[in-house]
Design a protein around this motif. Sequence first.
Motif, PDB file in Angstrom:
ATOM      1  N   UNK A  13       0.856  -1.187   0.000  1.00 14.65           N
ATOM      2  CA  UNK A  13       0.000   0.000   0.000  1.00 14.65           C
ATOM      3  C   UNK A  13       0.884   1.226   0.000  1.00 14.65           C
ATOM      4  N   UNK A  14       0.505   2.208  -0.803  1.00 17.12           N
ATOM      5  CA  UNK A  14       1.279   3.427  -0.932  1.00 17.12           C
ATOM      6  C   UNK A  14       0.430   4.595  -0.462  1.00 17.12           C
ATOM      7  N   UNK A  15       1.091   5.599   0.122  1.00 15.88           N
ATOM      8  CA  UNK A  15       0.391   6.744   0.693  1.00 15.88           C
ATOM      9  C   UNK A  15       0.929   8.048   0.125  1.00 15.88           C
ATOM     10  N   UNK A  65      16.133  -3.046 -13.426  1.00 11.40           N
ATOM     11  CA  UNK A  65      14.782  -3.601 -13.331  1.00 11.40           C
ATOM     12  C   UNK A  65      14.195  -3.489 -11.935  1.00 11.40           C
ATOM     13  N   UNK A  66      14.943  -2.937 -10.993  1.00 12.92           N
ATOM     14  CA  UNK A  66      14.463  -2.783  -9.620  1.00 12.92           C
ATOM     15  C   UNK A  66      14.120  -1.351  -9.274  1.00 12.92           C
ATOM     16  N   UNK A  67      14.149  -0.442 -10.240  1.00  7.64           N
ATOM     17  CA  UNK A  67      13.783   0.960 -10.009  1.00  7.64           C
ATOM     18  C   UNK A  67      12.976   1.443 -11.203  1.00  7.64           C
ATOM     19  N   UNK A  68      11.813   2.029 -10.938  1.00 10.74           N
ATOM     20  CA  UNK A  68      10.957   2.497 -12.021  1.00 10.74           C
ATOM     21  C   UNK A  68      10.072   3.646 -11.542  1.00 10.74           C
ATOM     22  N   UNK A  69       9.442   4.319 -12.507  1.00 17.05           N
ATOM     23  CA  UNK A  69       8.483   5.391 -12.234  1.00 17.05           C
ATOM     24  C   UNK A  69       7.117   4.901 -12.674  1.00 17.05           C
ATOM     25  N   UNK A  70       6.127   5.151 -11.830  1.00 19.09           N
ATOM     26  CA  UNK A  70       4.771   4.679 -12.104  1.00 19.09           C
ATOM     27  C   UNK A  70       3.774   5.754 -11.684  1.00 19.09           C
ATOM     28  N   UNK A  71       2.605   5.760 -12.315  1.00 16.00           N
ATOM     29  CA  UNK A  71       1.582   6.763 -12.047  1.00 16.00           C
ATOM     30  C   UNK A  71       0.599   6.260 -10.993  1.00 16.00           C
ATOM     31  N   UNK A  72       0.272   7.138 -10.025  1.00 17.03           N
ATOM     32  CA  UNK A  72      -0.676   6.826  -8.961  1.00 17.03           C
ATOM     33  C   UNK A  72      -1.730   7.924  -8.886  1.00 17.03           C
ATOM     34  N   UNK A  73      -2.817   7.629  -8.183  1.00 22.23           N
ATOM     35  CA  UNK A  73      -3.897   8.592  -8.024  1.00 22.23           C
ATOM     36  C   UNK A  73      -4.176   8.823  -6.554  1.00 22.23           C
ATOM     37  N   UNK A  78      -4.875  14.350  -6.973  1.00 23.24           N
ATOM     38  CA  UNK A  78      -4.922  13.907  -8.357  1.00 23.24           C
ATOM     39  C   UNK A  78      -3.807  12.943  -8.697  1.00 23.24           C
ATOM     40  N   UNK A  79      -3.332  13.006  -9.942  1.00 24.16           N
ATOM     41  CA  UNK A  79      -2.312  12.064 -10.411  1.00 24.16           C
ATOM     42  C   UNK A  79      -0.933  12.465  -9.896  1.00 24.16           C
ATOM     43  N   UNK A  80      -0.192  11.477  -9.433  1.00 22.77           N
ATOM     44  CA  UNK A  80       1.173  11.671  -8.959  1.00 22.77           C
ATOM     45  C   UNK A  80       2.069  10.634  -9.614  1.00 22.77           C
ATOM     46  N   UNK A  81       3.259  11.038  -9.982  1.00 20.34           N
ATOM     47  CA  UNK A  81       4.259  10.110 -10.513  1.00 20.34           C
ATOM     48  C   UNK A  81       5.213   9.797  -9.380  1.00 20.34           C
ATOM     49  N   UNK A  82       5.339   8.502  -9.063  1.00 19.03           N
ATOM     50  CA  UNK A  82       6.164   8.063  -7.945  1.00 19.03           C
ATOM     51  C   UNK A  82       7.306   7.191  -8.467  1.00 19.03           C
ATOM     52  N   UNK A  83       8.462   7.319  -7.810  1.00 19.35           N
ATOM     53  CA  UNK A  83       9.619   6.471  -8.107  1.00 19.35           C
ATOM     54  C   UNK A  83       9.617   5.331  -7.113  1.00 19.35           C
ATOM     55  N   UNK A  84       9.621   4.103  -7.608  1.00 19.29           N
ATOM     56  CA  UNK A  84       9.628   2.914  -6.760  1.00 19.29           C
ATOM     57  C   UNK A  84      10.959   2.192  -6.930  1.00 19.29           C
ATOM     58  N   UNK A  85      11.558   1.798  -5.818  1.00 22.07           N
ATOM     59  CA  UNK A  85      12.819   1.061  -5.824  1.00 22.07           C
ATOM     60  C   UNK A  85      12.639  -0.205  -5.001  1.00 22.07           C
ATOM     61  N   UNK A  86      12.890  -1.349  -5.616  1.00 26.06           N
ATOM     62  CA  UNK A  86      12.799  -2.623  -4.903  1.00 26.06           C
ATOM     63  C   UNK A  86      14.134  -2.889  -4.234  1.00 26.06           C
ATOM     64  N   UNK A  91      11.298  -5.312  -0.352  1.00 27.58           N
ATOM     65  CA  UNK A  91      10.396  -4.231   0.047  1.00 27.58           C
ATOM     66  C   UNK A  91      10.557  -3.085  -0.930  1.00 27.58           C
ATOM     67  N   UNK A  92       9.483  -2.302  -1.092  1.00 28.26           N
ATOM     68  CA  UNK A  92       9.513  -1.191  -2.033  1.00 28.26           C
ATOM     69  C   UNK A  92       9.742   0.121  -1.296  1.00 28.26           C
ATOM     70  N   UNK A  93      10.675   0.907  -1.817  1.00 25.96           N
ATOM     71  CA  UNK A  93      10.937   2.251  -1.312  1.00 25.96           C
ATOM     72  C   UNK A  93      10.263   3.214  -2.291  1.00 25.96           C
TER      73      UNK A  93
END
Length: 138
Positions: A13-15, A65-73, A78-86, A91-93
């Motif tokens: 879950x992301x906040x 392959x362990x770091x990417x940018x993805x769109x969240x709401x 509204x829409x936010x672009x978040x950077x996720x790092x495994x 665990x995801x940072x």
Amino acid sequence: MPGKRSNRKNVPRFYCPYCERRLWRLGSPKYFLFYTGALEIQRNVANMPRQSAVELAAKGVYVDNNAWIEEFLCGEHGKLWMKLCRKPDSKLNVSLATSHDWQKTTRTIHPETPNPSVGEFTYRMSRQASTKLIYSRD
């Protein structure tokens, strides 16, 4: 004991970083980050020895392959672009994506800059409000 083997409780879950409300994934593609230099690879990839980073840099561009940018709401922002790092412990940072992160992604155009294939006139016309489109019954 129903649900004994369920993985539903393991869903991350992301906040929102602004209001702490839950973020929802929009199903956008993952834009993976890439690195070019040995120092950059060693600094950004977890547990990467210097010699391995030099070898990867010699081959060319390294796509992580362990770091990417993805769109969240977020319901409020509204829409936010978040950077996720495994991380190595799987665990995801999560953090907000910066303009530097966008420059290091594959297959993307920075969202704050206009599309280069769209002409200046078309872009300008799409950004202004027109009173001609308002229909009123008098």
